[in-house]
Design a protein around this motif. Structure first.
Motif, PDB file in Angstrom:
ATOM      1  N   ASN A 116       0.809  -1.217   0.000  1.00  0.00           N
ATOM      2  CA  ASN A 116       0.000   0.000   0.000  1.00  0.00           C
ATOM      3  C   ASN A 116       0.845   1.271   0.000  1.00  0.00           C
ATOM      4  O   ASN A 116       0.305   2.375   0.067  1.00  0.00           O
ATOM      5  N   TYR A 117       2.160   1.124  -0.070  1.00  0.00           N
ATOM      6  CA  TYR A 117       3.058   2.268  -0.201  1.00  0.00           C
ATOM      7  C   TYR A 117       3.560   2.344  -1.642  1.00  0.00           C
ATOM      8  O   TYR A 117       3.801   1.308  -2.277  1.00  0.00           O
ATOM      9  N   SER A 143       3.521   9.579   6.260  1.00  0.00           N
ATOM     10  CA  SER A 143       3.173   8.481   5.359  1.00  0.00           C
ATOM     11  C   SER A 143       1.904   8.758   4.559  1.00  0.00           C
ATOM     12  O   SER A 143       1.790   8.346   3.399  1.00  0.00           O
ATOM     13  N   GLU A 144       0.949   9.473   5.170  1.00  0.00           N
ATOM     14  CA  GLU A 144      -0.332   9.699   4.486  1.00  0.00           C
ATOM     15  C   GLU A 144      -0.197  10.796   3.430  1.00  0.00           C
ATOM     16  O   GLU A 144       0.423  11.839   3.672  1.00  0.00           O
ATOM     17  N   ASP A 147      -1.221  14.487   4.382  1.00  0.00           N
ATOM     18  CA  ASP A 147      -0.314  15.013   5.410  1.00  0.00           C
ATOM     19  C   ASP A 147       1.010  15.427   4.764  1.00  0.00           C
ATOM     20  O   ASP A 147       1.597  16.455   5.109  1.00  0.00           O
ATOM     21  N   ARG A 202       1.374   6.801  -0.887  1.00  0.00           N
ATOM     22  CA  ARG A 202       1.825   6.763   0.510  1.00  0.00           C
ATOM     23  C   ARG A 202       3.342   6.710   0.541  1.00  0.00           C
ATOM     24  O   ARG A 202       3.991   6.087  -0.300  1.00  0.00           O
ATOM     25  N   ASN A 252     -11.262  17.074   3.046  1.00  0.00           N
ATOM     26  CA  ASN A 252     -10.720  16.143   4.029  1.00  0.00           C
ATOM     27  C   ASN A 252     -10.377  16.805   5.362  1.00  0.00           C
ATOM     28  O   ASN A 252      -9.613  16.250   6.165  1.00  0.00           O
TER      29      ASN A 252
END
Length: 316
Positions: A116-117, A143-144, A147, A202, A252
Motif C-alpha cells: 500500500n506504499y 506516510s499519508e 499530510d 503513501r 478532508n
C-alpha cells in the motif's frame, strides 16, 4: 538491454565525469542486482558528452544505457529516462551522488513488503572532497498523502531528503506525471513529491543512511543563478498547485486558508534568505515586502527598512 525490476535514472549535464564514475560504480556494486542504469545526457557540451561516452564504454556493462537528448533541465531529463525504461520500480540518483551497497536491496524489500506504499526514501550524509562530515540528514516524511502534501506546502525545509534517496513504483509515477512541471526548476524534487502526494501515494522510509550527497561548486544546489531563477518559477508553481489541491484538502478537513497563507509566506521568505546570501538586497527587499500580504511581523518590517538601505548603498 533486458528488462529488470529497477530502473536507476541519472540525469547528467556538463559535470565532472570522475564524480559520475563513482556514482555508477556505487550502483553497479549493489547487492541487489536486478536493475538497469539509464544515464540521461541532457545536451551536454561536446567535451562532456565525449567523456560520458568514454566512461560508459569503459564500464563494459550491459546494465548501462546512455540516452542523449537536447538540454531541457533536470526534471525533464528524469521523466525522459523514466519513459525510456520499462522497469517496475524507479530509483533516482544525481550524477555526483553515490549509494551504500545495500540501498536498492532495502528499498525494494520495503515496497515488496508494503504493497500500500508507493514511495520509499532513506537518510543521507554529506561528502566534501571525499570526507564525510556533519550530522545525518534525516528524511522526515508523513506516510499519508495529504499530510505529506500539507507539509510540502507549508515548509520549504520539509525534511524530504534529496532525490538520490528516492525510490518509487512506476504505476504511481504514471498517475502523477501530468502534475509535474518539466521546466528548468531548481526545486526539482518538491514538484515530484507534491504530484505523488496529490494522486494518493503513501510515503515510507528505510531508517538508515544509504545515500551520500556530494558538496561541490558544480552542483545545481550550489549554483546561485540557477537556484534563484528556478525558485522564482517554483513560487508560481506552488500557487497553482495550491489552487488545484484546494477542494481536496478542504473536503478532508484541512485548514486550507492557513495552509495557503503559510505556504506563500514561507516560499517568499526562503527566497529572501537566498538573495541575502548573494548580496542582492534589492530582491530581498522586494520579496520581504511581498511576504507582508500573508503575515505581518515587526521583524519583517525591520528587514524591509534594512534591505532598502543596503540596496541603496550598493548603488552608490
Amino acid at each position: 538491454m533486458e528488462k529488470a525490476k529497477v530502473a536507476v535514472i541519472i540525469p547528467y549535464y556538463n559535470g565532472d565525469v570522475s564524480f559520475l564514475n563513482k556514482t555508477v560504480d556505487s550502483i553497479l556494486n549493489q547487492t541487489f542486482t536486478d536493475f538497469n542504469v539509464y544515464i540521461v545526457n541532457d545536451g551536454s557540451d561536446s567535451f562532456f558528452s565525449a567523456a560520458v561516452n568514454g566512461l560508459v564504454g569503459k564500464k563494459h556493462s550491459p546494465k548501462i544505457n546512455l540516452l542523449n537528448k537536447k538540454n531541457s533541465g533536470c526534471i525533464d531529463s528524469r521523466i525522459f529516462g523514466i519513459k525510456n525504461s520499462q522497469e517496475e520500480y524507479i530509483a533516482l540518483c544525481d550524477a555526483d551522488d553515490y549509494w551504500d551497497e545495500k540501498k536498492l536491496k532495502k528499498q525494494v524489500q520495503f515496497l515488496e513488503e508494503n504493497e500500500n506504499y508507493g514511495f520509499v526514501a532513506c537518510h543521507h550524509l554529506r561528502d566534501k572532497n571525499g570526507v564525510i562530515y556533519g550530522e545525518v540528514n534525516k528524511t522526515i516524511m508523513p506516510s499519508e498523502p495529504l499530510d505529506m502534501l500539507e507539509r510540502l506546502f507549508i515548509s520549504s525545509n520539509y525534511g524530504g531528503g534529496n532525490p538520490s534517496t528516492y525510490f518509487f513504483r512506476r504505476k504511481n509515477f504514471i498517475k502523477a506525471e501530468k502534475y509535474i512541471p518539466t521546466d528548468k526548476n531548481e526545486c526539482n524534487d518538491t514538484p515530484l513529491l507534491m504530484a505523488l502526494a496529490y494522486t494518493g501515494c503513501r510515503f515510507g522510509l528505510v531508517d538508515e543512511v544509504l545515500s551520500y550527497y556530494r558538496v561541490h561548486s558544480e552542483g545545481l544546489s550550489r549554483n546561485n543563478i540557477k537556484i534563484y531563477d528556478g525558485y522564482t518559477r517554483f513560487i508560481k508553481y506552488k500557487e497553482d498547485f495550491l489552487n488545484l489541491a484546494e477542494d481536496l484538502l478542504r473536503k478532508n478537513g484541512y485548514n486550507f486558508d492557513s495552509i495557503k497563507r503559510e505556504s506563500l509566506y514561507d516560499a517568499r521568505m526562503d527566497l529572501v534568505g537566498r538573495y541575502c546570501n548573494i548580496g542582492d538586497f534589492e530582491k530581498a527587499y522586494f520579496y520581504t515586502k511581498d511576504s507582508l500580504r500573508y503575515r505581518v511581523t515587526i521583524k519583517n518590517l525591520r528587514r524591509i527598512f534594512k534591505y532598502k538601505i543596503l540596496s541603496l548603498m550598493r548603488k552608490i
